[in-house]
Enzyme design. Structure first.
Site, PDB file in Angstrom:
ATOM      1  N   TYR A  56      13.070   1.109  12.033  1.00  0.00           N
ATOM      2  CA  TYR A  56      13.167   0.453  11.887  1.00  0.00           C
ATOM      3  C   TYR A  56      12.003  -1.067  12.280  1.00  0.00           C
ATOM      4  O   TYR A  56      10.871  -0.500  11.828  1.00  0.00           O
ATOM      5  CB  TYR A  56      13.558  -0.360  13.573  1.00  0.00           C
ATOM      6  CG  TYR A  56      14.690  -0.684  14.012  1.00  0.00           C
ATOM      7  CD1 TYR A  56      15.601  -1.882  12.795  1.00  0.00           C
ATOM      8  CD2 TYR A  56      15.696   0.353  14.849  1.00  0.00           C
ATOM      9  CE1 TYR A  56      16.653  -2.844  13.496  1.00  0.00           C
ATOM     10  CE2 TYR A  56      16.765  -0.850  15.019  1.00  0.00           C
ATOM     11  CZ  TYR A  56      17.658  -1.967  14.693  1.00  0.00           C
ATOM     12  OH  TYR A  56      19.257  -2.039  14.352  1.00  0.00           O
ATOM     13  N   GLU A  58      11.890  -4.857  11.574  1.00  0.00           N
ATOM     14  CA  GLU A  58      12.390  -5.740  11.509  1.00  0.00           C
ATOM     15  C   GLU A  58      11.133  -7.130  11.960  1.00  0.00           C
ATOM     16  O   GLU A  58       9.289  -6.846  11.997  1.00  0.00           O
ATOM     17  CB  GLU A  58      12.548  -6.022  13.130  1.00  0.00           C
ATOM     18  CG  GLU A  58      14.420  -5.702  12.803  1.00  0.00           C
ATOM     19  CD  GLU A  58      15.071  -6.308  14.481  1.00  0.00           C
ATOM     20  OE1 GLU A  58      14.924  -4.979  15.324  1.00  0.00           O
ATOM     21  OE2 GLU A  58      14.996  -7.294  14.844  1.00  0.00           O
ATOM     22  N   ASP A 202      23.920 -18.049  -8.347  1.00  0.00           N
ATOM     23  CA  ASP A 202      23.323 -16.711  -8.138  1.00  0.00           C
ATOM     24  C   ASP A 202      24.636 -16.413  -8.865  1.00  0.00           C
ATOM     25  O   ASP A 202      25.538 -16.016 -10.039  1.00  0.00           O
ATOM     26  CB  ASP A 202      25.586 -17.648  -7.355  1.00  0.00           C
ATOM     27  CG  ASP A 202      25.737 -15.731  -6.408  1.00  0.00           C
ATOM     28  OD1 ASP A 202      25.430 -13.852  -7.612  1.00  0.00           O
ATOM     29  OD2 ASP A 202      26.595 -16.263  -6.004  1.00  0.00           O
ATOM     30  N   THR A 228      23.328  -9.822  -5.916  1.00  0.00           N
ATOM     31  CA  THR A 228      22.929  -9.035  -5.743  1.00  0.00           C
ATOM     32  C   THR A 228      22.096  -7.307  -6.831  1.00  0.00           C
ATOM     33  O   THR A 228      21.806  -8.417  -7.416  1.00  0.00           O
ATOM     34  CB  THR A 228      24.423  -8.151  -5.626  1.00  0.00           C
ATOM     35  OG1 THR A 228      25.251  -8.209  -6.919  1.00  0.00           O
ATOM     36  CG2 THR A 228      25.477  -8.843  -4.923  1.00  0.00           C
ATOM     37  N   LYS A 231      24.781  -4.742  -9.073  1.00  0.00           N
ATOM     38  CA  LYS A 231      26.068  -4.618 -10.275  1.00  0.00           C
ATOM     39  C   LYS A 231      25.256  -4.201 -11.626  1.00  0.00           C
ATOM     40  O   LYS A 231      24.951  -3.491 -12.347  1.00  0.00           O
ATOM     41  CB  LYS A 231      26.138  -5.775 -10.942  1.00  0.00           C
ATOM     42  CG  LYS A 231      27.185  -6.994  -9.385  1.00  0.00           C
ATOM     43  CD  LYS A 231      27.914  -7.741  -9.201  1.00  0.00           C
ATOM     44  CE  LYS A 231      28.757  -8.246  -8.190  1.00  0.00           C
ATOM     45  NZ  LYS A 231      28.186  -8.671  -6.774  1.00  0.00           N
ATOM     46  N   ARG A 237      23.575  -0.829  -2.980  1.00  0.00           N
ATOM     47  CA  ARG A 237      23.746  -2.378  -3.066  1.00  0.00           C
ATOM     48  C   ARG A 237      23.092  -2.593  -2.192  1.00  0.00           C
ATOM     49  O   ARG A 237      22.946  -2.141  -1.069  1.00  0.00           O
ATOM     50  CB  ARG A 237      25.352  -1.241  -1.692  1.00  0.00           C
ATOM     51  CG  ARG A 237      26.587  -0.421  -2.897  1.00  0.00           C
ATOM     52  CD  ARG A 237      27.330  -0.587  -1.818  1.00  0.00           C
ATOM     53  NE  ARG A 237      28.240  -1.924  -2.294  1.00  0.00           N
ATOM     54  CZ  ARG A 237      28.794  -1.661  -3.084  1.00  0.00           C
ATOM     55  NH1 ARG A 237      28.602  -0.727  -4.194  1.00  0.00           N
ATOM     56  NH2 ARG A 237      29.519  -3.114  -4.303  1.00  0.00           N
TER      57      ARG A 237
END
Ligand code: DSN
Length: 420
Positions: A56, A58, A202, A228, A231, A237
């Site tokens: 973790y 954060e 985008d 992203t 691609k 991903r």
């Protein structure tokens, strides 16, 4: 078999291991033409399959809410530095879980509920999160949409300017998911400046092309860039938000704590590796080859009588309207999948059919180019597509089965990272 080998998985969960092996073989045997997919390198695969998934984190490097960040901090910092250097931006946030959460963070950073956003309409090639009605972005914000021109299949920047002047949106998105033509970032920037809107580019589909110099960059035109990473950029991903210095803090706060909890550190590591790969001359050659393949495939499809939206392509993506072939997109896509050619049915601009049963097919060349196919193979791909569409129309199952065998035979000659 899958590489790295799935030894422990086979022991613990043979059922799941079998399914993963099946997917790896499927990816190996098929001609994968889904415009938003690719094959990551073995190095990226290894980075994503590590103990980093146990942690973790954060917060941001040096400012975390959990101890034990001696290795995660430098990993995330590496990814951030590489993103900034590759794209030439002031700021990068590599934590968004994927493209839609990244775009939601942009809304959280700049708008209040009910404020106005302008984006390309989904059926015209835009993305759900650019204010389309079924998305939270269309439900919680007021959205106005621009289109492509029916005759050209291209965005008319005069129409975009007129709409922006009339509607005065606070946020303008350019980019989308089914745009076969170069995005005119300077023209969008001029319009956004005029109406005092924040322009968001985008670049999810074309990030790898931009990194490799095969598409103009939005940097210097759009103060906020969303992408992203899986691609054309050929990473795991995930997603990134990039910006000029002015918007850095608003975007960071929107991603965490505004929208997300702990970043997926194994994905961050994979992104860092992909960004390093994307900075190489080899990747630049790859990006240019993706475009060359798409142009060659488009030309071969036109020669066979297919109608392409806008008549061709400038990038990695081709949008075909099958109306003149007497078959809808869905049955054609299903027949092509049986023949080992994987793509997706897609709405075309001004489509008279419904989104779940539209008129078009969307194809792209990022994945086949990674496998090593070149322009010389594109006429063969177009011939198979033509024969399968014809076979689907006339119920010739034997043709589809024959082509599936030929496709697997071709792809056996092209190595796939993740398979040996
Ligand atoms: N699903 C992505 C695509 O295929 O373009 C966009 O979100």
């Amino acid at each position: 078999m899958h590489q790295p080998a799935l030894n422990a998985l086979v022991d613990v969960d043979p059922e799941l291991a079998g399914l993963v092996e099946g997917e790896a073989r499927r990816q190996h045997d098929k001609i994968r033409l889904i415009a938003s997919e690719n094959y990551v390198s073995t190095a990226v695969l290894e980075a994503t399959g590590t103990v980093l998934t146990n942690k973790y984190s954060e917060g941001y490097a040096g400012r975390r809410y959990y101890e034990g960040q001696q290795f995660v901090d430098p990993i995330e910092t590496l990814a951030v530095i590489r993103a900034k250097e590759l794209f030439g931006v002031d700021h990068a946030n590599v934590q968004p879980y994927s493209g839609s959460p990244a775009n939601l963070a942009v809304y959280l950073a700049f708008l209040r509920p009910g404020d106005k956003v302008m984006g390309m309409a989904l059926p015209m090639g835009g993305h759900l999160t650019h204010g389309w009605s079924v998305s939270a972005t269309g439900k919680w914000f007021t959205s106005v949409r621009y289109a492509v021109t029916k005759e050209t299949g291209r965005v008319d920047m005069d129409e975009v300017r007129d709409l922006a002047r009339a509607e005065r949106p606070k946020l303008i998105f350019c980019g989308g998911t089914a745009i076969p033509r170069t995005i005119d970032f300077p023209a969008f920037a001029e319009i956004a400046r005029e109406v005092d809107a924040v322009l968001v580019a985008d670049i999810a589909h074309i990030a790898g092309l931009i990194a490799g110099g095969a598409h103009p960059s939005p940097v210097g035109h759009a103060p906020v860039i969303s992408t992203t990473t899986h691609k054309t950029l050929r990473g795991p991903r995930g997603a990134m938000l990039m910006s000029d210095a002015e918007h850095a803090s608003a975007l960071d706060k929107a991603v965490f704590p505004g929208l997300q909890g702990g970043p997926h550190n194994h994905t961050t590591a994979g992104i860092a590796v992909a960004l390093r790969e994307a900075a190489t001359p080899e990747f630049s050659r790859y990006a240019h080859a993706v475009v060359a393949n798409a142009k060659a495939l488009a030309e071969a499809l036109v020669d066979r009588g297919f109608d392409l939206v806008s008549g061709g392509t400038d990038n990695h993506l081709i949008l075909m309207d099958l109306a003149s072939k007497g078959i809808a997109g869905k049955p054609a896509a299903k027949a092509l999948d049986r023949a080992g050619i994987e793509l997706n049915y897609n709405t075309v601009p001004f489509d008279p059919r419904k989104p779940f049963d539209p008129s078009g097919l969307r194809l792209g060349t990022p994945a086949v180019t990674t496998r090593g196919l070149g322009v010389e193979q594109m006429p063969q791909l177009a011939a198979w597509i033509d024969q399968v569409v014809d076979a689907a129309n006339t119920g010739q199952d034997a043709v589809i089965d024959r082509i599936a065998g030929e496709v697997a035979e071709l792809m056996a000659g092209y190595p796939m990272p993740g398979w040996a």
